[in-house]
Each structure stands twice: as C-alpha cells, then as structure tokens.
Design a protein around this motif. Structure first.
Motif, PDB file in Angstrom:
ATOM      1  N   CYS A   1      -8.355   5.955 -16.093  1.00 46.00           N
ATOM      2  CA  CYS A   1      -9.132   5.741 -14.869  1.00 46.00           C
ATOM      3  C   CYS A   1     -10.193   4.672 -15.110  1.00 46.00           C
ATOM      4  CB  CYS A   1      -9.804   7.046 -14.476  1.00 46.00           C
ATOM      5  SG  CYS A   1     -10.885   6.914 -13.052  1.00 46.00           S
ATOM      6  N   THR A   2     -10.299   3.683 -14.185  1.00 46.04           N
ATOM      7  CA  THR A   2     -11.402   2.719 -14.292  1.00 46.04           C
ATOM      8  C   THR A   2     -12.301   2.795 -13.061  1.00 46.04           C
ATOM      9  OG1 THR A   2      -9.860   1.004 -13.555  1.00 46.04           O
ATOM     10  CG2 THR A   2     -10.316   1.078 -15.903  1.00 46.04           C
ATOM     11  N   ASN A   3     -12.247   3.922 -12.377  1.00 44.06           N
ATOM     12  CA  ASN A   3     -13.148   4.182 -11.247  1.00 44.06           C
ATOM     13  C   ASN A   3     -13.122   3.111 -10.159  1.00 44.06           C
ATOM     14  OD1 ASN A   3     -13.999   6.483 -12.679  1.00 44.06           O
ATOM     15  ND2 ASN A   3     -15.615   5.340 -13.713  1.00 44.06           N
ATOM     16  N   THR A   4     -11.935   2.585  -9.853  1.00 43.13           N
ATOM     17  CA  THR A   4     -11.872   1.611  -8.760  1.00 43.13           C
ATOM     18  C   THR A   4     -11.939   2.332  -7.409  1.00 43.13           C
ATOM     19  OG1 THR A   4      -9.471   1.643  -8.465  1.00 43.13           O
ATOM     20  CG2 THR A   4     -10.335   0.108 -10.114  1.00 43.13           C
ATOM     21  N   GLY A   5     -11.509   3.599  -7.396  1.00 47.05           N
ATOM     22  CA  GLY A   5     -11.549   4.391  -6.170  1.00 47.05           C
ATOM     23  C   GLY A   5     -10.352   4.182  -5.250  1.00 47.05           C
ATOM     24  N   ALA A   6      -9.375   3.354  -5.676  1.00 42.11           N
ATOM     25  CA  ALA A   6      -8.205   3.074  -4.834  1.00 42.11           C
ATOM     26  C   ALA A   6      -7.419   4.350  -4.513  1.00 42.11           C
ATOM     27  CB  ALA A   6      -7.294   2.073  -5.533  1.00 42.11           C
ATOM     28  N   CYS A   7      -7.337   5.265  -5.487  1.00 41.89           N
ATOM     29  CA  CYS A   7      -6.565   6.506  -5.331  1.00 41.89           C
ATOM     30  C   CYS A   7      -7.032   7.308  -4.124  1.00 41.89           C
ATOM     31  CB  CYS A   7      -6.685   7.355  -6.594  1.00 41.89           C
ATOM     32  SG  CYS A   7      -8.394   7.629  -7.132  1.00 41.89           S
ATOM     33  N   SER A   8      -8.350   7.486  -4.040  1.00 42.73           N
ATOM     34  CA  SER A   8      -8.908   8.326  -2.991  1.00 42.73           C
ATOM     35  C   SER A   8      -8.740   7.677  -1.620  1.00 42.73           C
ATOM     36  CB  SER A   8     -10.394   8.570  -3.298  1.00 42.73           C
ATOM     37  OG  SER A   8     -10.948   9.425  -2.356  1.00 42.73           O
ATOM     38  N   VAL A   9      -8.852   6.343  -1.573  1.00 45.15           N
ATOM     39  CA  VAL A   9      -8.679   5.624  -0.304  1.00 45.15           C
ATOM     40  C   VAL A   9      -7.240   5.778   0.196  1.00 45.15           C
ATOM     41  CG1 VAL A   9      -8.702   3.329   0.758  1.00 45.15           C
ATOM     42  CG2 VAL A   9     -10.502   3.953  -0.856  1.00 45.15           C
ATOM     43  N   GLU A  10      -6.279   5.710  -0.721  1.00 44.09           N
ATOM     44  CA  GLU A  10      -4.869   5.749  -0.319  1.00 44.09           C
ATOM     45  C   GLU A  10      -4.299   7.165  -0.225  1.00 44.09           C
ATOM     46  OE1 GLU A  10      -3.336   3.276   0.785  1.00 44.09           O
ATOM     47  OE2 GLU A  10      -4.364   1.498   0.002  1.00 44.09           O
ATOM     48  N   CYS A  11      -5.051   8.150  -0.680  1.00 41.38           N
ATOM     49  CA  CYS A  11      -4.549   9.535  -0.689  1.00 41.38           C
ATOM     50  C   CYS A  11      -4.315  10.034   0.727  1.00 41.38           C
ATOM     51  CB  CYS A  11      -5.576  10.436  -1.386  1.00 41.38           C
ATOM     52  SG  CYS A  11      -5.148  12.179  -1.300  1.00 41.38           S
ATOM     53  N   PRO A  12      -3.110  10.524   1.053  1.00 43.57           N
ATOM     54  CA  PRO A  12      -2.863  11.014   2.414  1.00 43.57           C
ATOM     55  C   PRO A  12      -3.719  12.236   2.757  1.00 43.57           C
ATOM     56  CG  PRO A  12      -0.981  11.504   0.990  1.00 43.57           C
ATOM     57  CD  PRO A  12      -1.906  10.613   0.207  1.00 43.57           C
ATOM     58  N   LYS A  13      -4.205  12.938   1.740  1.00 41.75           N
ATOM     59  CA  LYS A  13      -5.056  14.116   1.987  1.00 41.75           C
ATOM     60  C   LYS A  13      -6.524  13.804   1.714  1.00 41.75           C
ATOM     61  CE  LYS A  13      -1.547  16.110   3.361  1.00 41.75           C
ATOM     62  NZ  LYS A  13      -1.409  16.385   4.809  1.00 41.75           N
ATOM     63  N   GLU A  14      -6.823  12.540   1.439  1.00 40.61           N
ATOM     64  CA  GLU A  14      -8.195  12.072   1.232  1.00 40.61           C
ATOM     65  C   GLU A  14      -8.973  12.906   0.214  1.00 40.61           C
ATOM     66  OE1 GLU A  14      -9.136  11.857   5.486  1.00 40.61           O
ATOM     67  OE2 GLU A  14      -8.817   9.697   5.372  1.00 40.61           O
ATOM     68  N   ILE A  15      -8.305  13.189  -0.907  1.00 46.36           N
ATOM     69  CA  ILE A  15      -8.944  13.927  -2.001  1.00 46.36           C
ATOM     70  C   ILE A  15     -10.092  13.076  -2.543  1.00 46.36           C
ATOM     71  CG2 ILE A  15      -8.573  14.893  -4.338  1.00 46.36           C
ATOM     72  CD1 ILE A  15      -6.995  16.479  -2.288  1.00 46.36           C
TER      73      ILE A  15
ATOM     74  N   GLN B   1       0.823  -1.201   0.000  1.00 45.99           N
ATOM     75  CA  GLN B   1       0.000   0.000   0.000  1.00 45.99           C
ATOM     76  C   GLN B   1       0.864   1.262   0.000  1.00 45.99           C
ATOM     77  OE1 GLN B   1      -2.661  -1.615   3.372  1.00 45.99           O
ATOM     78  NE2 GLN B   1      -3.850   0.041   2.457  1.00 45.99           N
ATOM     79  N   ALA B   2       0.395   2.282  -0.715  1.00 45.30           N
ATOM     80  CA  ALA B   2       1.124   3.547  -0.744  1.00 45.30           C
ATOM     81  C   ALA B   2       1.128   4.140   0.658  1.00 45.30           C
ATOM     82  CB  ALA B   2       0.466   4.502  -1.726  1.00 45.30           C
ATOM     83  N   HIS B   3       2.286   4.511   1.163  1.00 43.33           N
ATOM     84  CA  HIS B   3       2.476   5.072   2.507  1.00 43.33           C
ATOM     85  C   HIS B   3       2.058   4.108   3.618  1.00 43.33           C
ATOM     86  CE1 HIS B   3       1.774   9.115   0.281  1.00 43.33           C
ATOM     87  NE2 HIS B   3       3.079   8.971   0.457  1.00 43.33           N
ATOM     88  N   GLY B   4       1.958   2.829   3.296  1.00 45.48           N
ATOM     89  CA  GLY B   4       1.664   1.839   4.339  1.00 45.48           C
ATOM     90  C   GLY B   4       0.196   1.676   4.678  1.00 45.48           C
ATOM     91  N   PRO B   5      -0.075   0.968   5.782  1.00 45.11           N
ATOM     92  CA  PRO B   5      -1.441   0.528   6.063  1.00 45.11           C
ATOM     93  C   PRO B   5      -2.398   1.598   6.600  1.00 45.11           C
ATOM     94  CG  PRO B   5       0.032  -0.229   7.793  1.00 45.11           C
ATOM     95  CD  PRO B   5       0.890   0.445   6.761  1.00 45.11           C
ATOM     96  N   LYS B   6      -1.907   2.722   7.095  1.00 44.90           N
ATOM     97  CA  LYS B   6      -2.803   3.706   7.715  1.00 44.90           C
ATOM     98  C   LYS B   6      -3.500   4.570   6.658  1.00 44.90           C
ATOM     99  CE  LYS B   6      -2.057   3.040  12.138  1.00 44.90           C
ATOM    100  NZ  LYS B   6      -3.061   2.731  13.099  1.00 44.90           N
ATOM    101  N   ARG B   7      -4.668   5.100   7.019  1.00 49.08           N
ATOM    102  CA  ARG B   7      -5.419   5.990   6.121  1.00 49.08           C
ATOM    103  C   ARG B   7      -5.041   7.451   6.378  1.00 49.08           C
ATOM    104  NH1 ARG B   7      -5.851   2.647   3.316  1.00 49.08           N
ATOM    105  NH2 ARG B   7      -7.373   0.985   3.201  1.00 49.08           N
ATOM    106  N   GLY B   8      -4.974   8.220   5.307  1.00 46.96           N
ATOM    107  CA  GLY B   8      -4.786   9.666   5.448  1.00 46.96           C
ATOM    108  C   GLY B   8      -3.444  10.087   6.007  1.00 46.96           C
ATOM    109  N   VAL B   9      -2.411   9.277   5.813  1.00 42.96           N
ATOM    110  CA  VAL B   9      -1.081   9.679   6.300  1.00 42.96           C
ATOM    111  C   VAL B   9      -0.019   9.451   5.223  1.00 42.96           C
ATOM    112  CG1 VAL B   9      -1.476   9.258   8.759  1.00 42.96           C
ATOM    113  CG2 VAL B   9      -0.611   7.402   7.327  1.00 42.96           C
TER     114      VAL B   9
END
Lengths: 249, 228
Positions: A215-229, A73-81
């Motif tokens: 983009c295939t609208n999986t939504g992974a980007c937003s989940v992994e985004c440290p700023k939760e865009i 996972q990008a930036h590891g397991p935590k959300r928004g960091v």
C-alpha cells in the motif's frame, strides 16, 4: 447507440492474449453494461465466433463477480457501483470502450475477462473467521452487548463484496482495502476479539504470500470500491498488525 | 535484508518507511531553523553560521543525530526501491488503458520519481557543502573567540552568488514539496493514525509543512543572491 469495443481476448491461462476490436449496434441506454456484453456475445455467436468470457452472477450489485476494467477504471466511470449496475446511458453513441480483466499477479487470467480470485479465498481461510462452538449451545449473537458505533463500523466493513476492484485500481495491485475490511469487521466485534492477533498476522502474511503489492496510500482503492469501503479500515489493520506483531505470544 | 525481521512483510516495510520519513521531516525543520541564520547580513551571518557549523560537526549528541540522518536517508531510499520493485512485480501485465487520475493524486503515484529527484539533489548538495566541511580543504576563518574553523559560510555565500546554482536550489525544492505533500500525511496513515478527530489536523499540517519548509529553503539562496 453504436459503439466500438476494444476487449482483451485470451483463450486460456497460458495464452498471451491481445486487445481485439468489435463494433456493436442497437445498444439502448437502459441496458446494463452486462446486457450490452450479452448483445455482443449473441452477435459473436451468430457470426460463428467465440463469445467473450466474463464473470457475472447476481446482476444486482451484491455478489462482486462482474470484474471488468472499463475505460481505465474498475467497474467503469461511475462511483459506488459494480459493472452490472453501470448503465449504457453513461456512454455516448460512437464511443470507444476499453474492457480489460483485473490486472494482478495474484489474479491470473482464466479466460478473456475472467480472473481467478481464489487468492482472496485463501486470505479469508487464513484468519477471516471467528471460531464459535456450533455444537448446540450457540450463544445468540444479539445477547452479546456491542457498542452501536462499533456495530455500525463493523457493518460498513462487512459490506465488502470481495470483488477485487481495490486490487485492480491500485497502482501496486495491493489488496489492503479488502484485507483490512475483513480484519476490521471481525476485530470491531466482541466475537472476533479472542483471535484478533493471529487473524491480523495470518491474513497479512497470506496477502503477501499471494503476491499482492504494498500500500502507498494513494486512496484509489476506496474511490473505486463499489461499496465505498473507507481507508479508515486500512489504518485499523495497520494498528491491529502492529499491536499483534509486538505482543503475540 | 529484504527477508530480515525488520522488513519481512509489507506492513513492516511501510512502518519503517513512515518512521524514517517522519524522522527526515524533523531533520528538515532543524536544518531549516539553523540555516535561517544565512538570512542575516553577511557580516553578522559569517560568524554566527561558522560557529553554528562548528557546533553541528563537533557536539556529540548532534553527531549521533547526523549519523541517524545519514542512515535514515539511505534506508528510506533502500526501502522505497524495495517496495517499488515488489509493487511492479505485483502487476506483471499492465492495462492497455488506465485512468489513474480519476481516483488518486499524481503526487501519491509518483513518490518514487519525486524521491529520486530529491536524492539527486541531495548528492549535489552534500558534495557542495557537506563534503567541503568534512573532507575537502577549504579556506579558514577565525571566530570571534579566536577559534580557527573552515569557512563554510563563504562556501555557501559564493555558491548562492552563482545564478545557475540558485536556480537549481529553488527548482529542486519543488519535488521536495510535492513529495512531502503526500508523504507527511501518508506516514500517519501507515502507522494507523486515522481518526475523524485529528485527520484534518494531520492533513493541514502536512500541506503547511510541504509548502512552508521548501519555501523557507528556497528563500535562503534567493535572499543571498538578490539582497547581499
């Protein structure tokens, strides 16, 4: 705690690279992930080995430099960091941790975990700006009325730090979340309105030219985004681009 | 074609993918509505369905729609393959360890595989009935008004009395449902339709559509096999 690290080592852009295993000891739960990397590097230097190259700068979660793909996972397991805000208490003694660079054709590896993200800079140069007169008669930004809701949405989009976690997480290595945050931030504000069409067209075209995926609208980007865009921004960019492509003079 | 005006950039490819996908969703509704006549008892269904088949293959407006449907299926598959090739190129070196389940639904990541499964089913399905109606010589039937038509109903009936065929039909509705569970709502996002006011409506409609439509299609062979 004691950990086993499996890290991508690549001496330069032309090198093939491979995963290498390193044991590391004396890791405290209160250390940040980057501090753990510092401990490893000191250990490597003492042993006369080449330390692991990784990007880092502010170490307070706002610069977006610390690009590491940790345990899948990008930036590891935590959300928004970001990686610098990930602490070793998120891991257990004896854990094996995989650490890899962002993987994207548009982010070539420079060395080890360091990737070249200048493709993002070129996307910004293609339209991620507002052309304002700065010759002494600049209008005070606060003098322009802006609807509160739009100001908030523009601000949310503007929190994007351009770290590239969206690209790293996307199964298609698509940069849509990044580009859409920048398109949204400016198109929501009156200052960005005059150039909205050329901005949407140019930034999307530059994104394609850099070799990012679709983009295939999986939504992974937003989940992994440290700023939760939010994915709302991608929809907004889709609208902006569609409108611009059918109406741009 | 990949560099043509219609498919020249990533977003345009997505707009057409969404448009052809939603058009095929509308087709599915029409197809299901017509086929529900197969749920009638055979004596009633035979005349109704054969008359319907004649109308569907001869009425000019329906013919235009059917050509649009053939085109949409081929285009949707072509555009999907194009996007998949480009997306694979965008990440030449894969991760040694990746955990995509942490951030996305697997149906959204396997749209290409699910779509391929649907395409394989479509080939079998078209070969069985569509090719029979259009190209093969099959037994005929006299409608209530005396018109002699190809007896498509009996072709369907006989196929649905064959257990392996029934199982294939029912099983193939699973990838259809999974494909729709991501595709329906995703098409709206691609067109930029994302708003707090109607996002729930889109996602609920998408879930209902992806469950009810495949269930409806699966019910037909099951009813024919077990009840008639």
């Amino acid at each position: 705690m004691k950990l086993t690290l499996k890290i991508w080592r690549q001496s330069g852009p032309e090198d093939k690279g491979a995963m290498k295993t390193y044991p590391v000891e004396g890791i405290d739960g209160d250390m940040s992930f980057l501090e753990m990397m510092d401990v490893l590097n000191e250990q490597l230097i003492e042993q006369g080995e080449e330390p692991v190259a990784f990007d880092h700068d502010c170490r307070e979660g706002i610069c977006g430099m610390c690009s590491m793909y940790i345990n899948g996972q990008a930036h590891g397991p935590k959300r928004g960091v970001t990686t610098c805000q990930l602490h070793m208490r998120s891991f257990k003694d004896g854990d094996t941790i995989y650490i890899e660079p962002w993987r994207s054709k548009a982010f070539p590896v420079v060395k080890d975990l360091v990737v070249d993200r200048s493709s993002f800079d070129r996307i910004i140069q293609s339209g991620g700006f507002v052309s304002v007169n700065t010759s002494g008669n600049t209008i005070d930004a606060n003098a322009t009325p802006i609807e509160k809701e739009n100001a908030d949405k523009a601000f949310d989009a503007a929190t994007c730090i351009g770290c590239g976690a969206c690209v790293a997480s996307c199964k298609n290595a698509s940069a849509m979340l990044f580009v859409s945050a920048k398109v949204s931030q400016l198109s929501l504000l009156p200052q960005g309105d005059p150039e909205r069409k050329s901005r949407a067209l140019n930034m999307v075209n530059q994104m394609d030219e850099e070799g990012f995926g679709n983009c295939t609208n999986t939504g992974a980007c937003s989940v992994e985004c440290p700023k939760e865009i939010s994915l709302e921004n991608i929809a907004r960019m889709n609208r902006e681009f569609l409108k611009a492509s059918v109406s741009k003079e | 074609m990949a560099n043509s005006y219609f498919l020249k950039n990533s977003l345009t490819k997505k707009y057409w993918m969404a448009a052809s996908g939603l058009f095929l969703c509308i087709f599915l509704l029409g197809h299901l509505a017509g086929n529900l006549q197969l749920l009638l008892p055979p004596e009633k269904a035979k005349d109704a369905f054969n008359a319907y088949a004649l109308f569907m293959t001869t009425f000019p407006a329906v013919k235009i729609l059917s050509y649009l449907t053939y085109f949409s299926i081929l285009f949707h598959a072509f555009d999907g393959i194009l996007l998949t090739i480009e997306n694979n190129k965008a990440r030449p070196v894969n991760y040694a360890y990746s955990k995509p389940s942490a951030n996305s639904a697997w149906t959204s990541r396997y749209m290409g595989i699910l779509g391929t499964a649907i395409l394989v089913f479509l080939v079998i399905h078209l070969w069985a009935f569509w090719a029979g109606m259009h190209f093969r010589s099959i037994p005929t039937y006299a409608l209530a008004d005396g018109t002699i038509v190809k007896d498509l109903y009996s072709e369907v009936y006989n196929a649905f009395k064959n257990l392996p065929y029934v199982i294939l039909y029912v099983v193939c509705m699973i990838p259809l449902g999974l494909h729709l569970s991501h595709g329906f709502a995703s098409a709206f996002q691609s067109w930029g339709l994302n708003h707090a006011k109607y996002n729930n409506l889109i996602s609920m409609t998408g879930i209902a559509f992806s469950v009810l439509v495949p269930l409806g299609f699966a019910a037909i062979p099951l009813v024919v096999y077990f009840m008639y």
